[in-house]
Design an enzyme around this catalytic site. Sequence first.
Site, PDB file in Angstrom:
ATOM      1  N   HIS A 172       0.814  -1.223   0.000  1.00  0.00           N
ATOM      2  CA  HIS A 172       0.000   0.000   0.000  1.00  0.00           C
ATOM      3  C   HIS A 172       0.845   1.270   0.000  1.00  0.00           C
ATOM      4  O   HIS A 172       0.325   2.361  -0.228  1.00  0.00           O
ATOM      5  CB  HIS A 172      -0.934   0.010   1.221  1.00  0.00           C
ATOM      6  CG  HIS A 172      -2.001  -1.035   1.147  1.00  0.00           C
ATOM      7  ND1 HIS A 172      -3.321  -0.730   0.923  1.00  0.00           N
ATOM      8  CD2 HIS A 172      -1.951  -2.389   1.227  1.00  0.00           C
ATOM      9  CE1 HIS A 172      -4.030  -1.848   0.899  1.00  0.00           C
ATOM     10  NE2 HIS A 172      -3.226  -2.868   1.079  1.00  0.00           N
ATOM     11  N   ASP A 381       3.782   9.682  -0.733  1.00  0.00           N
ATOM     12  CA  ASP A 381       2.590   8.956  -0.298  1.00  0.00           C
ATOM     13  C   ASP A 381       2.288   7.884  -1.337  1.00  0.00           C
ATOM     14  O   ASP A 381       2.366   8.167  -2.542  1.00  0.00           O
ATOM     15  CB  ASP A 381       1.396   9.936  -0.213  1.00  0.00           C
ATOM     16  CG  ASP A 381       0.410   9.554   0.879  1.00  0.00           C
ATOM     17  OD1 ASP A 381       0.314   8.354   1.191  1.00  0.00           O
ATOM     18  OD2 ASP A 381      -0.268  10.460   1.404  1.00  0.00           O
TER      19      ASP A 381
HETATM   20  O1  F6P Z   1      -1.162   2.110   4.207  1.00  0.00           O
HETATM   21  C1  F6P Z   1      -0.323   2.368   5.220  1.00  0.00           C
HETATM   22  C2  F6P Z   1      -0.774   1.945   6.616  1.00  0.00           C
HETATM   23  O2  F6P Z   1       0.326   1.617   7.401  1.00  0.00           O
HETATM   24  C3  F6P Z   1      -1.717   0.762   6.655  1.00  0.00           C
HETATM   25  O3  F6P Z   1      -1.062  -0.479   6.607  1.00  0.00           O
HETATM   26  C4  F6P Z   1      -2.380   1.033   7.959  1.00  0.00           C
HETATM   27  O4  F6P Z   1      -3.605   0.403   8.078  1.00  0.00           O
HETATM   28  C5  F6P Z   1      -2.513   2.554   7.995  1.00  0.00           C
HETATM   29  O5  F6P Z   1      -1.429   3.020   7.260  1.00  0.00           O
HETATM   30  C6  F6P Z   1      -2.545   3.126   9.413  1.00  0.00           C
HETATM   31  O6  F6P Z   1      -1.381   2.836  10.101  1.00  0.00           O
HETATM   32  P1  F6P Z   1      -1.308   1.990  11.442  1.00  0.00           P
HETATM   33  O7  F6P Z   1      -1.880   0.632  11.185  1.00  0.00           O
HETATM   34  O8  F6P Z   1       0.134   1.977  11.791  1.00  0.00           O
HETATM   35  O9  F6P Z   1      -2.129   2.735  12.451  1.00  0.00           O
END
Ligand code: F6P
Length: 487
Positions: A172, A381
């Site tokens: 992602h 991003d």
């Molecule tokens: O897409 C990036 C990401 O790390 C996802 O894997 C995740 O769900 C989101 O951002 C939010 O981050 P975190 O899970 O570290 O709170």
Amino acid sequence: MAAVTPDKVDGVSYDLVIVANRLPVDRVENADGTRGWRTSPGGLVTAIEPVMRANHGVWIGWPGGTETDLEPFEHDGMSLAPMTMTPEEIEEFYEGFSNGTLWPLYHDVVGKPEYHREWWERYVSVNERFAEKAAGLAAKGATVWVHDYQLQLVPEMLRRIRPDLRIGFYLHIPFPPAELFQQLPWRRQLLEGLLGADLVGFQLPGGAQNFVRLVRQRVGHRTQSGTVFLPDGREVRAAAFPISIDAKGFEELARKPAVEKRVEAIRTALGNPKKIFLGVDRLDYTKGIYARLRAFAELMGEGHIDVEDAVFVQVAVPSREQVEQYRILRDDIDRLVGRINGDHGRIGRPAIHYLHNSYPREEMAAFYRLADVMVVTPYRDGMNLVAKEYVATRYEDDGALVLSEFAGAADELRQAWLVNPYDINGMKAALLEAYRADDRETTRRMRAMRRQVTQHDVVAWAEAFMTSLTDLDGDGPHSTIVKPPKR
Ligand code: F6P
């Protein structure tokens, strides 16, 4: 690694297994004091839920926190298999290797990555646990779809235990150029981890190209355009699948009378300024919040924008608060907002309305409807779904989007005011242009962007990935993936 017999773990096996660091639910406290779950508002669940329903799927992930007695459960018709996490795993796997090493490295070293051997070891052991869990829940010939940078070793680990599976991986976040990736002491292991998949998906073609080039240089496999040829005869495909949002869902939300009412209430609370600028981000140093607020403040200081005419609403969603770099960022932004409001605010009229909080989708839709100028200026991003959500809610083809060239979304939203977030003067010029643009100009741009977002929504994204994955083995010995009915 323990051998796992398919079809036996927990008594149930699944034809489709989603593996992600996070489960698509959050813990909530019910009115009677008992604990329950609420579906988290992310786009991924919107895309994957219908595919899971149509295919007897299960989602493996961590629900956050350190609860240990978590059993598989059903929520909103989805089968969920929670992974536990110890405090040490949170510190070394999640905060450490995932968000202190990989996150900054993959985002163009906007923050400095730290390389610690204990973090790496914990990353390996947690990936192993996820792989074993998936191996235990997958039916014979099932499809497993692994998500994101926290789990890059899972494809190879899983293939070792369950060679019968069809495995897809989707990243992602950006995949960095070789010049940066090769800093990683464990670069080869990560590449080999990903090569366990049949299909490795990226946001943009550049990510897929970086990956293939690195595989050629560092692992030594033969490659041809997007295909890697492994010595055992297996082929791995790398390709771009730009992720999107539930565009229709966002538009429907934005049209709700309750949301319209909320827009007016917020506008009044803000003191009815002529124009409203908006930023919505996780509070993350990759998002460029500091520079964008500075640019806005300078425009005020130079007299281009008056606080009586315009205000900036910045929503910063709390994130990864135990990680040092995130704490420093929060302090920096707190200080900057205080200074800007001290310099440019008046009684009852701050220049920046700063909200350190997360909000439900409806409230976000109201914010988007409110914004005349949406400002999305990350240094790097993978995609940036906020930009797409804003566009989806502008059903009257109005509103201006100022967007960083370094967000994946810039590839599709070409009609935004594109900016280089490192260039403060350039950003100021774009903010001012967007602020002053007439209706004809904003409509022309927004119409084109809306067409793009509505035609390429998140369901189309999931379908494209799944179709590519299943096409790879033709009528091979794998379970058939059924397309969910069109909504
Ligand atoms: O897409 C990036 C990401 O790390 C996802 O894997 C995740 O769900 C989101 O951002 C939010 O981050 P975190 O899970 O570290 O709170």
